[in-house]
Design an enzyme around this catalytic site. Structure first.
Site, PDB file in Angstrom:
ATOM      1  CG  HIS A  59     -16.499   0.740 -49.432  1.00 56.74           C
ATOM      2  ND1 HIS A  59     -16.145   1.740 -48.560  1.00 56.74           N
ATOM      3  CD2 HIS A  59     -17.724   1.101 -49.908  1.00 56.74           C
ATOM      4  CE1 HIS A  59     -17.091   2.647 -48.502  1.00 56.74           C
ATOM      5  NE2 HIS A  59     -18.069   2.293 -49.313  1.00 56.74           N
TER       6      HIS A  59
HETATM    7  P1  TYD Z   1     -16.713   3.973 -44.368  1.00 54.48           P
HETATM    8  O1  TYD Z   1     -17.976   3.687 -45.125  1.00 54.48           O
HETATM    9  O2  TYD Z   1     -15.641   2.970 -44.430  1.00 54.48           O
HETATM   10  O3  TYD Z   1     -16.141   5.389 -44.825  1.00 54.48           O
HETATM   11  P2  TYD Z   1     -15.536   5.826 -46.253  1.00 54.48           P
HETATM   12  O4  TYD Z   1     -16.056   4.888 -47.278  1.00 54.48           O
HETATM   13  O5  TYD Z   1     -16.021   7.215 -46.477  1.00 54.48           O
HETATM   14  O6  TYD Z   1     -14.055   5.787 -46.148  1.00 54.48           O
HETATM   15  O7  TYD Z   1     -17.137   4.250 -42.882  1.00 54.48           O
HETATM   16  C1  TYD Z   1     -16.219   4.643 -41.871  1.00 54.48           C
HETATM   17  C2  TYD Z   1     -16.748   4.201 -40.520  1.00 54.48           C
HETATM   18  O8  TYD Z   1     -17.995   4.823 -40.244  1.00 54.48           O
HETATM   19  C3  TYD Z   1     -16.985   2.714 -40.447  1.00 54.48           C
HETATM   20  O9  TYD Z   1     -16.461   2.240 -39.195  1.00 54.48           O
HETATM   21  C4  TYD Z   1     -18.475   2.541 -40.419  1.00 54.48           C
HETATM   22  C5  TYD Z   1     -18.989   3.856 -39.913  1.00 54.48           C
HETATM   23  N1  TYD Z   1     -20.255   4.245 -40.557  1.00 54.48           N
HETATM   24  C6  TYD Z   1     -21.439   4.140 -39.842  1.00 54.48           C
HETATM   25  O10 TYD Z   1     -21.473   3.716 -38.683  1.00 54.48           O
HETATM   26  N2  TYD Z   1     -22.594   4.520 -40.460  1.00 54.48           N
HETATM   27  C7  TYD Z   1     -22.619   4.994 -41.740  1.00 54.48           C
HETATM   28  O11 TYD Z   1     -23.696   5.341 -42.254  1.00 54.48           O
HETATM   29  C8  TYD Z   1     -21.389   5.056 -42.464  1.00 54.48           C
HETATM   30  C9  TYD Z   1     -21.348   5.548 -43.896  1.00 54.48           C
HETATM   31  C10 TYD Z   1     -20.234   4.670 -41.826  1.00 54.48           C
END
Ligand code: TYD
Length: 277
Positions: A192
């Site tokens: 992303h």
């Molecule tokens: P995501 O940012 O998509 O993880 P990655 O990029 O590491 O694969 O986040 C995964 C899930 O966690 C998503 O449902 C949102 C939640 N999340 C939070 O609630 N707070 C946060 O600070 C982060 C980074 C994620």
């Protein structure tokens, strides 16, 4: 002494000593510079101003005159900031130096070699044991960059690594998160970009591959050095893969979690940067 400075070190403007001491002194300095890589001019000038709290973190073990070499090397390794100031040096009026006899010189050189082995050689092996990453390598993508954390090497007592808002971390930290327990070596994270968020990503244990894409340039970075962080600023597509089982990823962010700041679709990312560049 300003807030940005950790220590002030003097240097002798003109040395008033017999010629042979000046020559020996110059040779000694040259060897020391080569062995220990000093950035300061005069490691033995005893005019210094040092913040007291530095010695809460830096432990000096030597008891002889080479403590100056140990101290300045550890200051440099901890990335302490310094300025130098010229001081006058006058002729010795009374007595004679006790230092210049063969057995003392020999002992000093043996101690210096031991010191070099411990705090330069073993230290560099520990530093370089990170597998082949060259963080000095230029970051090619936009909206990124490298930051280096300050650290104190306490050898077998561990390393203390420090990041401070608006100092070596170039924004105010509002949120941190970390990823551990990466038991699935095929895990893919990230994929992303953000519209506004600024983040810095670290690999504080183990390793992983960070893939960056600004829409034009792409770059892969092996993350395996806990002292360096890579900036993930807005409009930078990032993906993390190839995690080692012991990997711990730490991220510092300048804002709270906001789902509407995410762009999770690559085509939408390209569209967004085309509109907002
Ligand atoms: P995501 O940012 O998509 O993880 P990655 O990029 O590491 O694969 O986040 C995964 C899930 O966690 C998503 O449902 C949102 C939640 N999340 C939070 O609630 N707070 C946060 O600070 C982060 C980074 C994620």
């Amino acid at each position: 002494m300003t807030d940005e400075i950790d220590f002030v070190n003097g240097f002798k403007i003109k040395r008033h000593d017999p010629w042979y001491r000046i020559v020996i002194g110059k040779v000694y300095h040259w060897i020391m510079k080569l062995m220990f890589g000093f950035k300061i001019r005069d490691v033995d000038c005893d005019f210094r101003l040092i913040r007291r709290n530095i010695f809460d973190k830096i432990d000096l073990k030597r008891k002889t005159g080479i403590i100056c070499v140990e101290m300045i090397t550890k200051f440099h390794q901890a990335d302490l900031r310094f300025v130098e100031v010229g001081v006058n040096h006058y002729n010795r009026e009374y007595g004679c130096s006790q230092f210049f006899n063969f057995s003392r010189l020999l002992r000093t050189f043996i101690d210096l070699f031991k010191l070099w082995w411990e705090i330069i050689f073993l230290y560099s092996i520990k530093e370089k044991s990170s597998k082949g990453i060259n963080y000095d390598k230029k970051i090619k993508v936009k909206n990124s960059g490298v930051i280096r954390l300050q650290f104190y090497n306490d050898f077998s007592d561990g390393n203390l690594v420090i990041g401070e808002s608006e100092k070596n971390v170039p924004f105010e930290i509002r949120r941190i998160y970390y990823i551990n327990n990466l038991l699935n070596s095929n895990a893919i994270r990230g994929e992303h970009a953000h519209k506004k968020l600024k983040q810095i990503i670290f690999c504080i244990n183990g390793s992983f591959i960070l893939e960056l894409d600004d829409g034009t340039n792409k770059q892969k970075i092996t993350m395996d050095n806990p002292y360096y962080g890579i900036k993930l600023y807005a409009k930078l597509w990032h993906t993390m893969t190839s995690f080692s089982k012991d990997c711990v990823v730490l991220v510092l962010a300048d804002d709270y979690y906001k789902e509407d700041d995410y762009i999770r679709d690559y085509d939408k990312f390209l569209e967004y940067i085309n509109k907002n560049d």
